[in-house]
Design a protein around this motif. Structure first.
Motif, mmCIF file in Angstrom:
data_model
loop_
_atom_site.group_PDB
_atom_site.id
_atom_site.type_symbol
_atom_site.label_atom_id
_atom_site.label_comp_id
_atom_site.label_asym_id
_atom_site.label_seq_id
_atom_site.Cartn_x
_atom_site.Cartn_y
_atom_site.Cartn_z
ATOM 1 N N UNK A 103 -6.911 11.287 -22.142
ATOM 2 C CA UNK A 103 -8.193 11.663 -22.721
ATOM 3 C C UNK A 103 -8.625 13.038 -22.222
ATOM 4 N N UNK A 104 -8.383 13.294 -20.948
ATOM 5 C CA UNK A 104 -8.685 14.597 -20.366
ATOM 6 C C UNK A 104 -7.462 15.065 -19.584
ATOM 7 N N UNK A 105 -6.572 15.875 -20.198
ATOM 8 C CA UNK A 105 -5.395 16.358 -19.477
ATOM 9 C C UNK A 105 -5.810 17.064 -18.183
ATOM 10 N N UNK A 106 -5.031 16.822 -17.129
ATOM 11 C CA UNK A 106 -5.413 17.321 -15.813
ATOM 12 C C UNK A 106 -4.254 17.970 -15.084
ATOM 13 N N UNK A 107 -4.618 18.696 -14.058
ATOM 14 C CA UNK A 107 -3.697 19.247 -13.080
ATOM 15 C C UNK A 107 -4.006 18.492 -11.794
ATOM 16 N N UNK A 108 -2.987 18.210 -11.002
ATOM 17 C CA UNK A 108 -3.173 17.449 -9.774
ATOM 18 C C UNK A 108 -2.988 18.364 -8.566
ATOM 19 N N UNK A 109 -3.955 18.332 -7.662
ATOM 20 C CA UNK A 109 -3.925 19.143 -6.447
ATOM 21 C C UNK A 109 -3.627 18.200 -5.280
ATOM 22 N N UNK A 110 -2.566 18.497 -4.543
ATOM 23 C CA UNK A 110 -2.139 17.654 -3.417
ATOM 24 C C UNK A 110 -2.636 18.297 -2.126
ATOM 25 N N UNK A 111 -3.460 17.536 -1.391
ATOM 26 C CA UNK A 111 -4.076 18.019 -0.159
ATOM 27 C C UNK A 111 -3.601 17.186 1.027
ATOM 28 N N UNK A 112 -3.406 17.834 2.148
ATOM 29 C CA UNK A 112 -3.064 17.115 3.373
ATOM 30 C C UNK A 112 -4.119 17.472 4.416
ATOM 31 N N UNK A 113 -4.713 16.461 5.061
ATOM 32 C CA UNK A 113 -5.717 16.755 6.091
ATOM 33 C C UNK A 113 -5.076 17.387 7.325
ATOM 34 N N UNK A 114 -5.821 18.296 7.928
ATOM 35 C CA UNK A 114 -5.361 18.910 9.174
ATOM 36 C C UNK A 114 -6.488 18.802 10.194
ATOM 37 N N UNK A 115 -6.134 18.708 11.455
ATOM 38 C CA UNK A 115 -7.126 18.641 12.528
ATOM 39 C C UNK A 115 -7.632 20.048 12.815
ATOM 40 N N UNK A 116 -8.941 20.238 12.670
ATOM 41 C CA UNK A 116 -9.534 21.559 12.872
ATOM 42 C C UNK A 116 -10.859 21.412 13.595
ATOM 43 N N UNK A 117 -11.448 22.550 13.906
ATOM 44 C CA UNK A 117 -12.779 22.555 14.507
ATOM 45 C C UNK A 117 -13.801 22.094 13.479
ATOM 46 N N UNK A 118 -14.989 21.796 13.914
ATOM 47 C CA UNK A 118 -16.007 21.159 13.080
ATOM 48 C C UNK A 118 -16.299 21.897 11.768
ATOM 49 N N UNK A 119 -16.453 23.196 11.786
ATOM 50 C CA UNK A 119 -16.847 23.909 10.571
ATOM 51 C C UNK A 119 -15.688 24.545 9.812
ATOM 52 N N UNK A 120 -14.469 24.411 10.296
ATOM 53 C CA UNK A 120 -13.312 24.992 9.611
ATOM 54 C C UNK A 120 -12.871 24.099 8.455
ATOM 55 N N UNK A 121 -12.065 24.645 7.567
ATOM 56 C CA UNK A 121 -11.565 23.895 6.415
ATOM 57 C C UNK A 121 -10.526 22.872 6.866
ATOM 58 N N UNK A 122 -10.744 21.596 6.559
ATOM 59 C CA UNK A 122 -9.854 20.552 7.067
ATOM 60 C C UNK A 122 -8.678 20.214 6.156
ATOM 61 N N UNK A 123 -8.368 21.048 5.176
ATOM 62 C CA UNK A 123 -7.314 20.717 4.221
ATOM 63 C C UNK A 123 -6.259 21.797 4.135
ATOM 64 N N UNK A 124 -5.024 21.354 4.024
ATOM 65 C CA UNK A 124 -3.903 22.225 3.702
ATOM 66 C C UNK A 124 -3.499 21.867 2.278
#
Length: 191
Positions: A81-102
């Protein structure tokens, strides 16, 4: 430019992630992939928009590669119904305000996305396929997809008048189909 494979085509997609306040005491921030940007230049967590506590980042740019061998998966996705693209994310351990995804990968194949979901180590986000990407994927499928005819496997004919196979041990005469193992006479006992 990424790796070029034979029988494939690639396009650069920028991945947009949104950070918003978490809704529980245990999660400070909620992250979600919200868009992909066709033809985007390289970026590393560039802020695109900020409204109050909500921030959208152009997190990174990846190649979306279509392979001739995977056209069935792309055709399946185009029928959604709504063709999509899939984004694969892996969590990473970071400091509190840093981006937690690779951001590992971007794909148009729902089958490949399911494989990443099955591992349990990654998070897969479904993002609406932009019109230019939709046209490109549709053209790729139209050019390379060959529908395979379903061929039902035929079973071997079993002769029902013959002796039953697989009932018990053929070395032991028995009336029922109860399995009994042959016994080995003790050493020195007469056979």
């Amino acid at each position: 430019m990424g790796i070029v494979y034979p029988n494939s085509q690639s396009v650069k997609l920028g991945v947009v992630l949104r950070r918003s306040p978490g809704v529980t005491a245990w999660v400070r921030w909620a992250w979600k992939a919200t868009a992909v940007l066709p033809g985007a230049p390289q970026a590393s967590w560039k802020i695109l928009r900020q409204e109050g506590d909500v921030t959208e980042y152009h997190a990174s740019t990846h190649d979306l590669t279509l392979y001739v061998s995977d056209t069935e998966a792309y055709a399946h996705e185009l029928q959604a119904e709504q063709p999509s693209v899939y984004v694969v994310l892996r969590p990473i351990e970071v400091e509190a305000d840093a981006a937690p995804w690779n951001i590992l990968h971007v794909t148009a194949s729902p089958y490949e996305a399911q494989d990443y979901c099955d591992s349990g180590e990654e998070t897969v986000e479904r993002v609406e396929m932009p019109a230019p990407v939709l046209a490109w994927v549709s053209e790729f499928v139209e050019q390379f997809h060959v529908e395979e005819e379903f061929v039902k496997r035929r079973r071997d004919r079993l002769d029902v008048d013959r002796k039953d196979h697989g009932i018990g041990d053929a070395r032991i005469s028995q009336v029922s189909d109860v399995y009994r193992a042959p016994t080995v006479p003790p050493r020195g006992a007469p056979e």
